[in-house]
Design an enzyme around this catalytic site. Structure first.
Site, short mmCIF file in Angstrom:
data_model
loop_
_atom_site.label_atom_id
_atom_site.label_comp_id
_atom_site.label_asym_id
_atom_site.label_seq_id
_atom_site.Cartn_x
_atom_site.Cartn_y
_atom_site.Cartn_z
N THR A 98 0.85 -1.20 0.00
CA THR A 98 0.00 0.00 0.00
C THR A 98 0.88 1.24 0.00
O THR A 98 1.63 1.48 0.95
CB THR A 98 -0.90 0.03 1.25
N LYS A 173 -7.52 1.74 -2.36
CA LYS A 173 -6.99 1.09 -1.15
C LYS A 173 -6.98 2.07 0.03
O LYS A 173 -7.33 1.71 1.15
CB LYS A 173 -5.57 0.57 -1.46
N LYS A 241 0.13 4.86 8.68
CA LYS A 241 0.70 5.31 7.40
C LYS A 241 -0.41 5.51 6.35
O LYS A 241 -0.44 6.52 5.65
CB LYS A 241 1.71 4.23 6.93
P1 NAP Z 1 5.49 -6.32 7.48
O1 NAP Z 1 5.12 -7.63 8.07
O2 NAP Z 1 5.85 -5.19 8.38
O3 NAP Z 1 6.69 -6.57 6.43
C1 NAP Z 1 7.30 -5.51 5.79
C2 NAP Z 1 8.22 -6.02 4.69
O4 NAP Z 1 8.80 -4.89 4.05
C3 NAP Z 1 9.37 -6.89 5.19
O5 NAP Z 1 9.64 -7.87 4.23
C4 NAP Z 1 10.51 -5.86 5.26
O6 NAP Z 1 11.80 -6.43 5.17
C5 NAP Z 1 10.22 -5.05 4.02
N1 NAP Z 1 10.89 -3.75 4.03
C6 NAP Z 1 10.62 -2.69 4.83
N2 NAP Z 1 11.44 -1.67 4.54
C7 NAP Z 1 12.24 -2.09 3.52
C8 NAP Z 1 13.27 -1.49 2.77
N3 NAP Z 1 13.65 -0.22 3.00
N4 NAP Z 1 13.87 -2.22 1.79
C9 NAP Z 1 13.49 -3.49 1.56
N5 NAP Z 1 12.51 -4.13 2.24
C10 NAP Z 1 11.88 -3.42 3.20
O7 NAP Z 1 4.33 -5.76 6.54
P2 NAP Z 1 3.05 -6.51 5.93
O8 NAP Z 1 2.00 -6.60 6.99
O9 NAP Z 1 3.48 -7.71 5.18
O10 NAP Z 1 2.53 -5.36 4.93
C11 NAP Z 1 3.21 -5.07 3.74
C12 NAP Z 1 2.39 -4.03 2.96
O11 NAP Z 1 1.07 -4.53 2.74
C13 NAP Z 1 2.22 -2.68 3.66
O12 NAP Z 1 2.23 -1.67 2.69
C14 NAP Z 1 0.85 -2.79 4.30
O13 NAP Z 1 0.26 -1.51 4.48
C15 NAP Z 1 0.12 -3.62 3.26
N6 NAP Z 1 -0.99 -4.45 3.77
C16 NAP Z 1 -0.86 -5.16 4.92
C17 NAP Z 1 -1.93 -5.93 5.35
C18 NAP Z 1 -1.86 -6.71 6.63
O14 NAP Z 1 -2.93 -7.09 7.13
N7 NAP Z 1 -0.70 -7.02 7.17
C19 NAP Z 1 -3.11 -6.01 4.59
C20 NAP Z 1 -3.17 -5.30 3.39
C21 NAP Z 1 -2.10 -4.53 2.99
P3 NAP Z 1 12.58 -6.89 6.51
O15 NAP Z 1 12.07 -8.26 6.80
O16 NAP Z 1 14.00 -6.84 6.12
O17 NAP Z 1 12.24 -5.90 7.60
#
Ligand code: NAP
Length: 285
Positions: A98, A173, A241
């Site tokens: 997102t 979104k 965010k």
């Molecule tokens: P998360 O568990 O916090 O994982 C974040 C990912 O991003 C990790 O793989 C992290 O790598 C990587 N990352 C962060 N900063 C980075 C950088 N500078 N360079 C390279 N990799 C980086 O997040 P998530 O829940 O999977 O969500 C991911 C996205 O989907 C977000 O935009 C969120 O808003 C969206 N989303 C989430 C959900 C939900 O329910 N969780 C639902 C819909 C949409 P590391 O492992 O190295 O930290």
């Protein structure tokens, strides 16, 4: 085995189950995560490691990215050793994180400049729908890119919609996550108000969930409220965010500023890595 070669960057809460479903559907998936040891689960499930982003981008037909925020997505694509560093002509890149419409358009332009195609496809639904392959996919881009991506969307989600050009998917979104934030804040405030007037939490949640105000999200989050435990499915910092991005995108409604402030304060109070429903814990002071 499906012959389209898939690349995937970003193995957080959402990336891991989504990659697992592509593997189960017979796709060859190559992965990269900044923190390399988080690749282990999907490598054990049959994925291969790209080792770096440049190889991931140039070595696959379609590469998807699922990372935290705008800065992370931009870095993945445009860093000197990023996804677009190698030969990527004719490849398709799909950002499913997102981010703002502006960032999406920046990523599209970066891809086009390298002869590649880009599509945004943020997802609605959290870890459980990601595991079950029942996400709702909000695609923005060309019809051609959408048709190429559709078989993947059919694995990852129960529904995908091409809502317009790049930028429109991100806008959709941000809109649905505004509604999500209103629901979570409303649920927390309602239960706390009832509690303060002598109504048991369990009873109030039953009244909500058995009536017309009950919804998928109230039912999903009720057990966390009852247990008082909020391990992250969707981290609170990510919703903070999204509410900020919605504001920056022009959302200026009676509830939008207080809602954003509430989640921002919860994040500042140290709840950013807990689940979005930890807003309840924040308000329960
Ligand atoms: P998360 O568990 O916090 O994982 C974040 C990912 O991003 C990790 O793989 C992290 O790598 C990587 N990352 C962060 N900063 C980075 C950088 N500078 N360079 C390279 N990799 C980086 O997040 P998530 O829940 O999977 O969500 C991911 C996205 O989907 C977000 O935009 C969120 O808003 C969206 N989303 C989430 C959900 C939900 O329910 N969780 C639902 C819909 C949409 P590391 O492992 O190295 O930290």
């Amino acid at each position: 085995m499906n012959t389209t070669k898939i690349g995937w960057a970003g193995l957080g809460n959402m990336g891991i189950p989504m990659v697992s479903n592509l593997l189960k559907a017979g796709y060859a998936v190559q992965v990269f995560n900044r923190t390399r040891n988080k690749e282990k689960d999907v490598l054990d499930a049959g994925a291969t490691a790209a080792g770096n982003l440049s190889k991931l981008g140039s070595g696959n037909d379609i590469t998807l990215t699922m990372v935290s925020d705008d800065a992370a997505a931009k870095e993945l694509f445009t860093a000197p050793e990023g996804l677009l560093a190698g030969e990527v002509k004719g490849k398709l890149f799909i950002n499913v994180s997102t981010v703002s419409p502006e960032t999406s358009r920046f990523l599209e332009e970066s891809c086009i400049n390298k002869g590649a195609a880009f599509m945004e496809a943020p997802v609605s639904g959290s870890v459980k729908p990601a595991q079950d392959g029942t996400l709702i996919i909000l695609a923005g881009g060309t019809e051609d890119a959408y048709q190429k991506a559709k078989p993947l969307f059919d694995v990852l989600g129960k529904l995908s919609l091409l809502v317009g050009p790049v930028g429109a998917g991100s806008a959709a979104k941000l809109a649905i996550n505004y509604f999500l934030g209103l629901n979570l804040q409303g649920l927390a405030e309602t239960v706390l108000f009832a509690q303060a007037n002598g109504v048991k939490t369990e009873d109030m949640l039953t009244i909500i969930n058995e009536g017309a105000c009950g919804s998928g999200i109230t039912k999903l989050k009720s057990p966390a409220i009852l247990k008082g435990e909020f391990p992250a499915a969707f981290a609170l910092k990510h919703l903070a965010k999204d509410l900020r991005l919605a504001k920056e995108q022009g959302l200026d409604a009676p509830l939008s500023t207080p809602l954003y402030e509430s989640f921002k304060q919860a994040q500042e109070a140290g709840l950013g890595d807990e689940d979005v429903m930890a807003i309840y814990k924040h308000l329960d002071k």
